[in-house]
Design a protein around this motif. Structure first.
Motif, PDB file in Angstrom:
ATOM      1  N   LEU A 183       1.826  16.154   6.994  1.00 55.21           N
ATOM      2  CA  LEU A 183       2.421  15.027   7.976  1.00 55.21           C
ATOM      3  C   LEU A 183       3.914  14.605   7.552  1.00 55.21           C
ATOM      4  O   LEU A 183       5.021  14.808   8.601  1.00 55.21           O
ATOM      5  CB  LEU A 183       1.592  13.623   8.200  1.00 55.21           C
ATOM      6  CG  LEU A 183       0.278  13.877   8.864  1.00 55.21           C
ATOM      7  CD1 LEU A 183      -0.679  12.662   8.618  1.00 55.21           C
ATOM      8  CD2 LEU A 183       0.306  14.075  10.221  1.00 55.21           C
ATOM      9  N   LEU A 184       3.791  14.429   6.716  1.00 55.90           N
ATOM     10  CA  LEU A 184       5.487  14.359   5.866  1.00 55.90           C
ATOM     11  C   LEU A 184       6.292  15.352   5.924  1.00 55.90           C
ATOM     12  O   LEU A 184       7.517  14.648   6.538  1.00 55.90           O
ATOM     13  CB  LEU A 184       5.695  14.049   4.231  1.00 55.90           C
ATOM     14  CG  LEU A 184       4.442  12.207   4.905  1.00 55.90           C
ATOM     15  CD1 LEU A 184       4.611  12.092   2.369  1.00 55.90           C
ATOM     16  CD2 LEU A 184       5.708  10.709   5.482  1.00 55.90           C
ATOM     17  N   ASN A 185       6.001  16.566   5.637  1.00 54.49           N
ATOM     18  CA  ASN A 185       6.355  17.280   6.377  1.00 54.49           C
ATOM     19  C   ASN A 185       7.337  18.087   7.339  1.00 54.49           C
ATOM     20  O   ASN A 185       8.277  17.701   7.843  1.00 54.49           O
ATOM     21  CB  ASN A 185       6.005  18.918   5.558  1.00 54.49           C
ATOM     22  CG  ASN A 185       5.846  19.134   4.244  1.00 54.49           C
ATOM     23  OD1 ASN A 185       7.324  18.688   3.619  1.00 54.49           O
ATOM     24  ND2 ASN A 185       5.439  19.657   3.787  1.00 54.49           N
ATOM     25  N   ALA A 204       6.878  10.856  -2.115  1.00 54.34           N
ATOM     26  CA  ALA A 204       5.206  11.393  -2.078  1.00 54.34           C
ATOM     27  C   ALA A 204       4.484  10.396  -1.887  1.00 54.34           C
ATOM     28  O   ALA A 204       4.788   9.164  -1.720  1.00 54.34           O
ATOM     29  CB  ALA A 204       5.137  10.941  -4.211  1.00 54.34           C
ATOM     30  N   PRO A 205       3.572  10.547  -1.773  1.00 50.94           N
ATOM     31  CA  PRO A 205       2.369  10.364  -1.235  1.00 50.94           C
ATOM     32  C   PRO A 205       1.739   9.015  -1.643  1.00 50.94           C
ATOM     33  O   PRO A 205       1.477   8.110  -0.743  1.00 50.94           O
ATOM     34  CB  PRO A 205       1.096  11.260  -0.500  1.00 50.94           C
ATOM     35  CG  PRO A 205       1.713  12.405  -0.916  1.00 50.94           C
ATOM     36  CD  PRO A 205       2.783  12.418  -1.825  1.00 50.94           C
ATOM     37  N   LEU A 251       0.631  -0.877   0.405  1.00 54.47           N
ATOM     38  CA  LEU A 251      -0.034  -0.037  -0.118  1.00 54.47           C
ATOM     39  C   LEU A 251       0.680   1.600  -0.447  1.00 54.47           C
ATOM     40  O   LEU A 251       2.083   1.103   0.339  1.00 54.47           O
ATOM     41  CB  LEU A 251      -0.626   0.097   1.487  1.00 54.47           C
ATOM     42  CG  LEU A 251      -2.344  -0.914   1.484  1.00 54.47           C
ATOM     43  CD1 LEU A 251      -2.576  -0.597   2.532  1.00 54.47           C
ATOM     44  CD2 LEU A 251      -2.703  -1.347  -0.017  1.00 54.47           C
ATOM     45  N   SER A 252       0.555   2.366  -0.635  1.00 61.62           N
ATOM     46  CA  SER A 252       1.105   3.439  -0.412  1.00 61.62           C
ATOM     47  C   SER A 252       1.377   4.303   0.793  1.00 61.62           C
ATOM     48  O   SER A 252       0.816   3.791   1.303  1.00 61.62           O
ATOM     49  CB  SER A 252       0.492   5.380  -0.955  1.00 61.62           C
ATOM     50  OG  SER A 252      -0.612   4.894  -1.069  1.00 61.62           O
ATOM     51  N   ILE A 253       1.982   5.476   0.583  1.00 58.72           N
ATOM     52  CA  ILE A 253       2.341   5.946   2.350  1.00 58.72           C
ATOM     53  C   ILE A 253       1.309   6.741   2.841  1.00 58.72           C
ATOM     54  O   ILE A 253       0.959   6.420   3.873  1.00 58.72           O
ATOM     55  CB  ILE A 253       3.449   6.632   1.652  1.00 58.72           C
ATOM     56  CG1 ILE A 253       5.158   6.858   1.272  1.00 58.72           C
ATOM     57  CG2 ILE A 253       3.519   7.742   3.413  1.00 58.72           C
ATOM     58  CD1 ILE A 253       6.294   7.833   1.467  1.00 58.72           C
TER      59      ILE A 253
END
Lengths: 387, 514
Positions: free
Chosen positions: B128-130, B137-138, B98-100
């Motif tokens: 959130l990734l920031n 990429a999400p 599954l993706s991030i």
């Protein structure tokens, strides 16, 4: 009495299905007004189910290792087709054609075993591919037509009977004699076992139990041969089945190979770390399945007297169902040859009985499905209760 | 002052059948601090965190959990997460294909009446990734990013649940130095934002770097809580807390009768079976004498099991190189049968998955590795089998009504005795034991130690792998210490102390043969 019930509970799965088989037989014996156990019908029962039982023997080994083989019906058809080309088109003697056909089965088994054991493709996928592949190949080699007739000598495999060398007039005396001979062998082997176990100072069954057990077994055995003797005697195919059951039971119970198969199915990693050559064992189990599928195909072709593109359709499902009804575990490691035979007979007797009472094929299918589900459900219920 | 305390666990006691895993543990975490939790393997750290997060529901333990001054009775993880307590386990719980974005919001989907709003999901994922400083990429699949980045995704997932207390179980165990440093900086950043953390770690240098307070747990009990700023906390001080217990008579007496060197492992290198560029065993040199019990100490993941299995018929690893010498002759054990034939046996760490066939009975398990001893022309003599199994039942005191009992129904100690029987029956010269007493009660442990001593006195060489330092000290004549696939130390059994071993165990990069 306490010992007896303990013994029974410990082996509830094995005895359970035997009891179920007897109950089902009694049920249909009543429902069919005694037709079920008529000599003609019993003989038919054996002939009708022989090729499934042969498959079930190979399948139970496959299932014990934790695999499945969906291709056996197609393989049986393919080998039947090959044998027809050899014997009908090329006029080859059965004495040569049969070994060649079995070798073809072994090669197919080796092909599938290679992908499963060494490339590690799940057996479900490999044999699903095989199911399509060999059905297609059957149609190709038969060019969509049936080939017949097989030489009569070959057809005798499935339609012939043991000749009555004792020349009975009303009864088949050789069959009765065989029943008596087997009874004697049974008594001697049980006594021999008992003597050895006593020598090792193991606990043995009380002599009363042993006599009761032997008496029951001998009664069933001789009743069976008596019924057969009232018709044409022992079918050839029953002798083949008998030998297969004895040989495979012996291999699975008594030999190192059998131990390795059970260990592999029970816990592949632990077996591997104990020195079991897990890949090689898996490979040979599939080769063996190929040979038995080929044998099943030959028996079916001999019974029909023809090789047809549709032969063996859905055989795989009957064989798999027989194993599971007979107590094999879908997770591997558990199952017996005898159990698979009993499972196959449960299915066979139900087919036969339901046909006799006039139930349609639609109802038969549905009821067989329910029986499979209930048998395995009962098994799992028992396991949960005991643990 | 009372408002300062975010979490208080009072007098927590948790028992498993036969074992008291936690015995009156107390833990206080202040708001906005990084609280380190240290202890040996099996001390009870993970159990304590499972109690806190509701994996072990209220009622299965005794004691109170106070969170923000209120008593909490969590029935499952959902409830603890609802209050902002999020645990990140040692083994990451991400779905590889599954993706991030999908992973971050798994079980917490941005949805209205069951229909996922993907724009919302992607937007929030980016934010959130920031926050965790992950530039991916999400839509990237988890399987395509490295372990370090996966760890960050886990943390982002925790942030998505509006975490207030973040629990990290060995977060840097699988990370390289840069990724570890990155993660520690992130924890400090969270602290500034008012998020508290509980950090379980074996790496004492990391703890010294970031932790404000530290609680030591040993044998399921709280030993002490230290303030990292006020108290003079050195690594030695922490180690003493972790291991400081007396060795009483838990080990049977033995007069070592040690012969000459008969097994040598030289320049042994092993690579990971899947990631073939990763070296798991790095130039290991060890030797074992007849009748000697040689210990291998190390933390989880140090490569002890991998070393033993790579020797045992190359049952682990790829590109194995090095020499194996037995009785002066080089031997090549390319499969397990060769190992068994050459008198090498290995008792696995995980007896249920790798040691036993649980659905089979005792006798079949005992004879499995040596069926040739009881068979003629490939036919097993079942009567002989019963006799052999029966003799092991008596010799090793396997407590069972009968050798026909399924091994799945036996207690841990008796299961281990069956596995030992199996390998003793194969008549090995070298017996490698991997955590032979894990999950076994004290009484059975003593019996197993006695069996091991007996085997050594018969002249067999024993390689004894254990995570329990007292056990290693109590049993071994000589001890190797491993870390990160290397031998970082070799200590004589008599001179060894737990502090000494612990130092070698936590030494990174380490020198050879200390």
């Amino acid at each position: 009495m306490a010992d007896l019930s303990k013994m029974f509970r410990a082996n509830i799965r094995q005895y359970g299905m035997l009891v179920a088989l007897i109950l089902i037989m009694l049920l249909f014996q009543v429902l069919t007004d005694g037709i079920l156990l008529k000599p003609l019908n019993v003989t038919n029962l054996i002939l009708q189910n022989s090729y499934i039982l042969v498959l079930a023997i190979g399948m139970v080994l496959v299932i014990i290792t934790g695999h499945i083989d969906l291709s056996v019906g197609s393989v049986a058809a393919f080998v039947g087709a090959i044998s027809a080309i050899l014997m009908v088109d090329m006029q080859m003697s059965p004495w040569i054609a049969v070994p060649i056909s079995l070798a073809v089965g072994a090669l197919i088994g080796a092909w599938q075993g290679f992908w499963i054991a060494y490339v590690k493709i799940p057996s479900f996928i490999v044999t699903l591919a095989g199911m399509l592949l060999f059905r297609g190949a059957t149609m190709i080699v038969l060019e969509g037509q049936s080939i017949s007739p097989f030489p009569s000598g070959f057809q005798k495999i499935s339609t012939g009977f043991l000749p009555d060398f004792l020349g009975g007039a009303t009864m088949h005396n050789a069959t009765l004699a065989l029943g008596v001979v087997l009874s004697v062998i049974l008594i001697f082997s049980e006594l021999r076992n008992r003597r050895i176990q006593k020598k090792y100072e193991f606990e043995v069954m009380p002599i009363g139990f042993l006599i009761a057990k032997l008496a029951a077994m001998i009664a069933v055995l001789n009743a069976f041969t008596y019924i057969l003797a009232n018709y044409e005697g022992i079918p050839n195919i029953l002798i083949i089945l008998f030998v297969l059951v004895i040989v495979y039971t012996f291999v699975m119970k008594k030999t190192v190979m059998g131990r390795h198969i059970y260990a592999l199915g029970g816990n592949e990693k632990a077996a591997g770390l104990s020195g079991v050559k897990t890949k090689r064992v898996t490979f040979w189990v599939f080769v063996n399945m190929g040979v038995l599928a080929a044998l099943s195909g030959l028996i079916y072709a001999a019974r029909l007297g023809a090789a047809t593109p549709k032969a063996g359709n859905l055989f795989e499902l009957d064989a798999i169902a027989a194993c599971f009804i007979g107590g094999a575990s879908a997770y591997g490691g558990v199952g017996t040859v005898i159990g698979a035979i009993i499972g196959g007979l449960v299915m066979g007797v139900m087919n036969n009985g339901m046909s006799l009472v006039g139930l349609g094929i639609d109802w038969q299918q549905g009821i067989k499905g329910l029986v499979l589900l209930l048998a395995v459900g009962f098994d799992i219920y028992n396991k949960n209760k005991s643990s | 002052m009372m408002t300062d305390i975010l979490l208080e666990m009072k007098d927590i006691t948790k028992t498993f059948p036969g074992v008291k895993a936690l015995n009156g543990v107390n833990l206080k975490v202040k708001k906005g601090e990084i609280h380190a939790l240290v202890g040996e393997n099996g001390a009870g750290k993970s159990t304590l965190m499972k109690v806190l997060s509701g994996v072990y529901p209220h009622g299965s333990y005794t004691g109170d959990i106070l969170y923000k001054g209120k008593v909490c009775e969590f029935k499952d993880i959902k409830q603890s997460e609802g209050l902002g307590i999020v645990i990140i386990h040692q083994e990451l719980a991400l779905i590889p294909y599954l993706s991030i974005a999908e992973n971050i919001f798994l079980g917490n989907e941005q949805a209205k009446s069951g229909i996922i709003n993907w724009n919302d999901t992607i937007m929030k994922t980016k934010t959130l990734l920031n926050k965790v400083g992950l530039l991916e990429a999400p839509n990237t699949l988890i399987t395509n990013i490295g372990v370090g980045k996966q760890q960050l995704v886990e943390i982002a997932k925790a942030l998505a649940k509006e975490v207030e207390l973040l629990i990290l179980d060995e977060p840097t165990a699988a990370l390289n130095e840069d990724d570890s440093e990155n993660l520690l900086q992130l924890l400090l950043e969270f602290k500034r934002q008012g998020i508290s953390s509980i950090l379980i770690s074996h790496k004492l240098n990391e703890i010294s770097k970031v932790a404000d307070a530290l609680t030591v747990i040993r044998d399921g009990q709280t030993i002490e809580t230290l303030d990292m700023k006020k108290d003079q906390v050195t690594e030695d001080r922490i180690i003493k807390g972790m291991v400081g217990r007396d060795l009483t008579n838990r080990y049977p007496k033995r007069e070592p009768n040690i012969g000459e060197i008969f097994i040598e492992v030289k320049n042994w290198n092993v690579y990971h079976p899947l990631h073939s560029e990763r070296k798991v065993i790095d130039d290991v040199n060890i030797h074992i004498r007849k009748g000697e019990i040689v210990g291998i100490a190390g933390l989880m993941g140090a490569g002890r099991t991998e070393l033993a299995m790579s020797i045992f018929g190359q049952s682990y690893g790829k590109k194995i190189s090095g020499k194996l010498v037995k009785d002066g002759k080089e031997i090549s054990l390319t499969d397990i049968n060769k190992a068994i034939d050459n008198g090498v046996a290995y008792v696995t760490e995980d007896r249920k998955h790798y040691g036993l066939i649980l659905m089979d009975d005792i006798k079949r398990n005992i004879t499995l590795a040596s069926l040739n001893k009881i068979s003629r022309n490939m036919v097993v003599d079942e009567n002989q089998e019963v006799i052999e199994a029966e003799s092991f039942r008596k010799k090793l005191k396997i407590k069972t009504p009968s050798i026909l009992q399924k091994t799945g129904n036996l207690s841990g100690g008796n299961q281990q005795k069956v596995v030992l029987s199996k390998w003793i029956f194969s008549e090995p010269d070298l017996l490698m034991l991997d955590e032979p007493t894990r999950g076994i009660d004290v009484g059975a442990k003593y019996e197993i130690y006695s069996i091991i001593n007996q085997l050594a006195s018969e002249g067999k060489g024993i390689l004894f792998i254990s995570s329990e330092l007292p056990e290693i000290l109590g049993m071994c004549d000589r001890i190797y210490v491993m870390n990160e696939g290397r031998i970082t130390g070799e200590v004589n059994g008599k001179e060894a102390t737990q502090e000494k071993l612990m130092k070698f165990m936590t030494r990174t990069g380490g020198s050879q043969h200390g």
